[in-house]
Design a protein around this motif. Structure first.
Motif, PDB file in Angstrom:
ATOM      1  N   LEU A 150      18.082   2.404  -9.327  1.00 12.74           N
ATOM      2  CA  LEU A 150      18.931   1.722  -8.347  1.00 12.74           C
ATOM      3  C   LEU A 150      19.644   0.511  -8.933  1.00 12.74           C
ATOM      4  CD1 LEU A 150      16.466   1.833  -5.324  1.00 12.74           C
ATOM      5  CD2 LEU A 150      18.679   2.989  -5.427  1.00 12.74           C
ATOM      6  N   GLY A 151      19.081  -0.056  -9.971  1.00 11.44           N
ATOM      7  CA  GLY A 151      19.623  -1.280 -10.552  1.00 11.44           C
ATOM      8  C   GLY A 151      18.502  -2.250 -10.823  1.00 11.44           C
ATOM      9  N   ALA A 152      18.402  -3.300  -9.995  1.00 10.81           N
ATOM     10  CA  ALA A 152      17.343  -4.299 -10.162  1.00 10.81           C
ATOM     11  C   ALA A 152      16.924  -4.870  -8.799  1.00 10.81           C
ATOM     12  CB  ALA A 152      17.804  -5.409 -11.093  1.00 10.81           C
ATOM     13  N   PRO A 153      16.423  -4.008  -7.904  1.00 11.12           N
ATOM     14  CA  PRO A 153      16.092  -4.492  -6.566  1.00 11.12           C
ATOM     15  C   PRO A 153      14.756  -5.231  -6.469  1.00 11.12           C
ATOM     16  CG  PRO A 153      15.617  -2.160  -6.717  1.00 11.12           C
ATOM     17  CD  PRO A 153      16.282  -2.546  -8.015  1.00 11.12           C
ATOM     18  N   LEU A 154      13.904  -5.130  -7.475  1.00  7.86           N
ATOM     19  CA  LEU A 154      12.574  -5.728  -7.399  1.00  7.86           C
ATOM     20  C   LEU A 154      12.452  -6.985  -8.251  1.00  7.86           C
ATOM     21  CD1 LEU A 154      10.319  -2.519  -7.615  1.00  7.86           C
ATOM     22  CD2 LEU A 154      11.322  -3.590  -5.586  1.00  7.86           C
ATOM     23  N   MET A 155      13.526  -7.738  -8.347  1.00 10.24           N
ATOM     24  CA  MET A 155      13.537  -8.916  -9.210  1.00 10.24           C
ATOM     25  C   MET A 155      12.818 -10.121  -8.603  1.00 10.24           C
ATOM     26  SD  MET A 155      14.880  -8.314 -12.133  1.00 10.24           S
ATOM     27  CE  MET A 155      15.274  -9.965 -12.701  1.00 10.24           C
ATOM     28  N   HIS A 156      12.381  -9.995  -7.351  1.00  9.40           N
ATOM     29  CA  HIS A 156      11.631 -11.081  -6.720  1.00  9.40           C
ATOM     30  C   HIS A 156      10.395 -10.466  -6.061  1.00  9.40           C
ATOM     31  CE1 HIS A 156      11.146 -15.195  -5.537  1.00  9.40           C
ATOM     32  NE2 HIS A 156      12.366 -15.519  -5.951  1.00  9.40           N
ATOM     33  N   ASP A 157       9.672 -11.283  -5.303  1.00  9.36           N
ATOM     34  CA  ASP A 157       8.408 -10.827  -4.725  1.00  9.36           C
ATOM     35  C   ASP A 157       8.615  -9.581  -3.856  1.00  9.36           C
ATOM     36  OD1 ASP A 157       7.290 -13.083  -5.885  1.00  9.36           O
ATOM     37  OD2 ASP A 157       7.549 -14.293  -4.088  1.00  9.36           O
ATOM     38  N   PHE A 158       7.730  -8.613  -4.019  1.00  4.55           N
ATOM     39  CA  PHE A 158       7.866  -7.395  -3.234  1.00  4.55           C
ATOM     40  C   PHE A 158       6.508  -6.857  -2.816  1.00  4.55           C
ATOM     41  CE2 PHE A 158       7.594  -5.968  -7.620  1.00  4.55           C
ATOM     42  CZ  PHE A 158       6.798  -4.830  -7.574  1.00  4.55           C
ATOM     43  N   ALA A 159       6.522  -6.037  -1.768  1.00  6.89           N
ATOM     44  CA  ALA A 159       5.316  -5.383  -1.264  1.00  6.89           C
ATOM     45  C   ALA A 159       5.467  -3.880  -1.433  1.00  6.89           C
ATOM     46  CB  ALA A 159       5.108  -5.722   0.213  1.00  6.89           C
ATOM     47  N   VAL A 160       4.384  -3.242  -1.847  1.00  2.06           N
ATOM     48  CA  VAL A 160       4.350  -1.782  -1.950  1.00  2.06           C
ATOM     49  C   VAL A 160       3.462  -1.268  -0.823  1.00  2.06           C
ATOM     50  CG1 VAL A 160       3.763   0.195  -3.388  1.00  2.06           C
ATOM     51  CG2 VAL A 160       4.639  -1.898  -4.443  1.00  2.06           C
ATOM     52  N   ILE A 161       4.006  -0.425   0.032  1.00  5.25           N
ATOM     53  CA  ILE A 161       3.291   0.038   1.218  1.00  5.25           C
ATOM     54  C   ILE A 161       3.448   1.550   1.356  1.00  5.25           C
ATOM     55  CG2 ILE A 161       3.192  -0.052   3.749  1.00  5.25           C
ATOM     56  CD1 ILE A 161       3.989  -2.963   3.616  1.00  5.25           C
ATOM     57  N   SER A 162       2.325   2.235   1.538  1.00  5.34           N
ATOM     58  CA  SER A 162       2.352   3.672   1.823  1.00  5.34           C
ATOM     59  C   SER A 162       2.280   3.875   3.326  1.00  5.34           C
ATOM     60  CB  SER A 162       1.168   4.367   1.146  1.00  5.34           C
ATOM     61  OG  SER A 162       1.053   5.699   1.613  1.00  5.34           O
ATOM     62  N   LEU A 163       3.114   4.766   3.838  1.00  2.00           N
ATOM     63  CA  LEU A 163       3.103   5.049   5.274  1.00  2.00           C
ATOM     64  C   LEU A 163       2.182   6.215   5.634  1.00  2.00           C
ATOM     65  CD1 LEU A 163       6.785   4.528   6.437  1.00  2.00           C
ATOM     66  CD2 LEU A 163       4.981   2.861   5.983  1.00  2.00           C
ATOM     67  N   SER A 164       1.469   6.746   4.656  1.00  4.42           N
ATOM     68  CA  SER A 164       0.508   7.806   4.951  1.00  4.42           C
ATOM     69  C   SER A 164      -0.697   7.213   5.652  1.00  4.42           C
ATOM     70  CB  SER A 164       0.058   8.493   3.660  1.00  4.42           C
ATOM     71  OG  SER A 164      -0.994   9.407   3.931  1.00  4.42           O
ATOM     72  N   ASP A 165      -1.025   7.754   6.821  1.00  6.69           N
ATOM     73  CA  ASP A 165      -2.169   7.250   7.574  1.00  6.69           C
ATOM     74  C   ASP A 165      -3.379   8.178   7.486  1.00  6.69           C
ATOM     75  OD1 ASP A 165      -1.209   9.319   9.109  1.00  6.69           O
ATOM     76  OD2 ASP A 165      -0.791   8.121  10.889  1.00  6.69           O
ATOM     77  N   LEU A 166      -3.431   8.988   6.448  1.00  6.77           N
ATOM     78  CA  LEU A 166      -4.590   9.862   6.258  1.00  6.77           C
ATOM     79  C   LEU A 166      -5.839   9.053   5.933  1.00  6.77           C
ATOM     80  CD1 LEU A 166      -3.047  12.796   4.171  1.00  6.77           C
ATOM     81  CD2 LEU A 166      -3.749  12.838   6.570  1.00  6.77           C
ATOM     82  N   LEU A 167      -5.694   7.996   5.157  1.00  5.18           N
ATOM     83  CA  LEU A 167      -6.839   7.195   4.723  1.00  5.18           C
ATOM     84  C   LEU A 167      -6.807   5.772   5.268  1.00  5.18           C
ATOM     85  CD1 LEU A 167      -6.932   8.334   0.971  1.00  5.18           C
ATOM     86  CD2 LEU A 167      -8.319   9.198   2.861  1.00  5.18           C
ATOM     87  N   THR A 168      -5.668   5.354   5.803  1.00  2.00           N
ATOM     88  CA  THR A 168      -5.518   4.002   6.350  1.00  2.00           C
ATOM     89  C   THR A 168      -4.999   4.106   7.777  1.00  2.00           C
ATOM     90  OG1 THR A 168      -4.943   3.169   4.141  1.00  2.00           O
ATOM     91  CG2 THR A 168      -4.439   1.743   6.018  1.00  2.00           C
ATOM     92  N   PRO A 169      -5.654   3.486   8.743  1.00  2.00           N
ATOM     93  CA  PRO A 169      -5.179   3.563  10.138  1.00  2.00           C
ATOM     94  C   PRO A 169      -3.751   3.024  10.270  1.00  2.00           C
ATOM     95  CG  PRO A 169      -7.396   2.633  10.043  1.00  2.00           C
ATOM     96  CD  PRO A 169      -6.905   2.700   8.628  1.00  2.00           C
ATOM     97  N   TRP A 170      -2.962   3.683  11.121  1.00  6.05           N
ATOM     98  CA  TRP A 170      -1.578   3.272  11.292  1.00  6.05           C
ATOM     99  C   TRP A 170      -1.479   1.833  11.783  1.00  6.05           C
ATOM    100  CZ3 TRP A 170       3.005   3.349   9.791  1.00  6.05           C
ATOM    101  CH2 TRP A 170       4.046   2.817  10.564  1.00  6.05           C
ATOM    102  N   GLU A 171      -2.405   1.388  12.598  1.00  4.60           N
ATOM    103  CA  GLU A 171      -2.366   0.021  13.107  1.00  4.60           C
ATOM    104  C   GLU A 171      -2.435  -0.990  11.953  1.00  4.60           C
ATOM    105  OE1 GLU A 171      -4.422   2.372  14.150  1.00  4.60           O
ATOM    106  OE2 GLU A 171      -3.493   2.834  16.100  1.00  4.60           O
ATOM    107  N   VAL A 172      -3.204  -0.670  10.932  1.00  2.34           N
ATOM    108  CA  VAL A 172      -3.321  -1.554   9.771  1.00  2.34           C
ATOM    109  C   VAL A 172      -2.022  -1.544   8.973  1.00  2.34           C
ATOM    110  CG1 VAL A 172      -4.534  -1.932   7.590  1.00  2.34           C
ATOM    111  CG2 VAL A 172      -5.823  -1.267   9.631  1.00  2.34           C
ATOM    112  N   ILE A 173      -1.457  -0.361   8.780  1.00  2.00           N
ATOM    113  CA  ILE A 173      -0.191  -0.243   8.049  1.00  2.00           C
ATOM    114  C   ILE A 173       0.906  -1.019   8.764  1.00  2.00           C
ATOM    115  CG2 ILE A 173       1.595   1.358   7.251  1.00  2.00           C
ATOM    116  CD1 ILE A 173      -0.630   3.504   7.054  1.00  2.00           C
TER     117      ILE A 173
END
Length: 229
Positions: free
Chosen positions: A106-129
């Protein structure tokens, strides 16, 4: 493929992994015996790998991206603990996780603070996500979203978009990268927060949502680091 990965593949007797990932490395395999299983059989794969290693065999467990980022490293260690085999020698070889791979296209979109989040709720409750999404949005983090949408889970990405729109503009840049760095299969699209869910998104797509400073520079998506030019 790094020299260390190729060296390990050449040294091991067994390759254990998800069928799709085994096929990705099939051209590099020669003498190794393959133990391949399907989706959602991670524990079975790990236990079989540890059993073989406990018998004295050299075993490699294949993981996508980076084994320590939503990968197999953690469950391997937990299964070793459960089996009482934490003394087995273990090497975790770092790889390129989807966020980094997608960002490079894409270029350089992660040049500052970022969060990585999975939207799969198989192992993590959706409320937590959902809570994590809201807090990261409030903190103006860039988002790298994994597993954004599947056939049975179509609404979560829409909910995320609605949350993000409470904290940032509809024209905030969003990048969609499918099968990042997988040769001819990769596809790249830069759109915006107001419209990105109108485009095709599936489990192989990595979604990168910019923060309040992210902008489009020619063909690139860029988040300024803050340097004074």
């Amino acid at each position: 493929m790094t020299a260390r990965v190729q060296s390990v593949l050449n040294e091991v007797e067994y390759i254990v992994g998800y069928k799709t990932y085994i096929e990705l490395i099939r051209p590099f395999l020669t003498h190794q015996q393959v133990v391949a299983t399907g989706m959602r059989q991670e524990i079975d794969r790990c236990r079989e790998a540890i059993r073989l290693a406990g018998e004295g065999h050299r075993v490699a467990v294949v993981s996508s991206g980076d084994a320590g980022v939503y990968g197999m490293a953690g469950i391997i260690i937990e299964c070793m603990e459960q089996a009482g085999l934490l003394d087995l020698p273990l090497e975790i070889i770092p790889g390129v996780t989807a966020a980094s791979a997608a960002a490079s296209m894409l270029g350089a979109p992660l040049m500052h603070d970022f969060a990585v989040i999975s939207l799969s709720d198989l192992l993590t409750p959706w409320e937590v996500i959902e809570k994590r999404v809201r807090l990261a949005a409030e903190g103006d983090f860039i988002f790298a979203i994994y597993n954004p949408k599947s056939q049975g889970r179509t609404q979560h990405i829409e909910t995320v978009r609605e949350i993000l729109l409470q904290y940032r503009r509809p024209d905030t840049p969003v990048g969609l990268v499918r099968e990042a760095l997988r040769g001819d299969e990769s596809s790249v699209l830069i759109t915006n927060l107001g419209e990105f869910t109108n485009h095709p998104i599936d489990m192989l797509t990595t979604v990168i949502v910019g923060n309040s400073q992210t902008r489009i520079v020619g063909p690139y998506m860029v988040t300024p680091r803050g340097y004074k030019l």
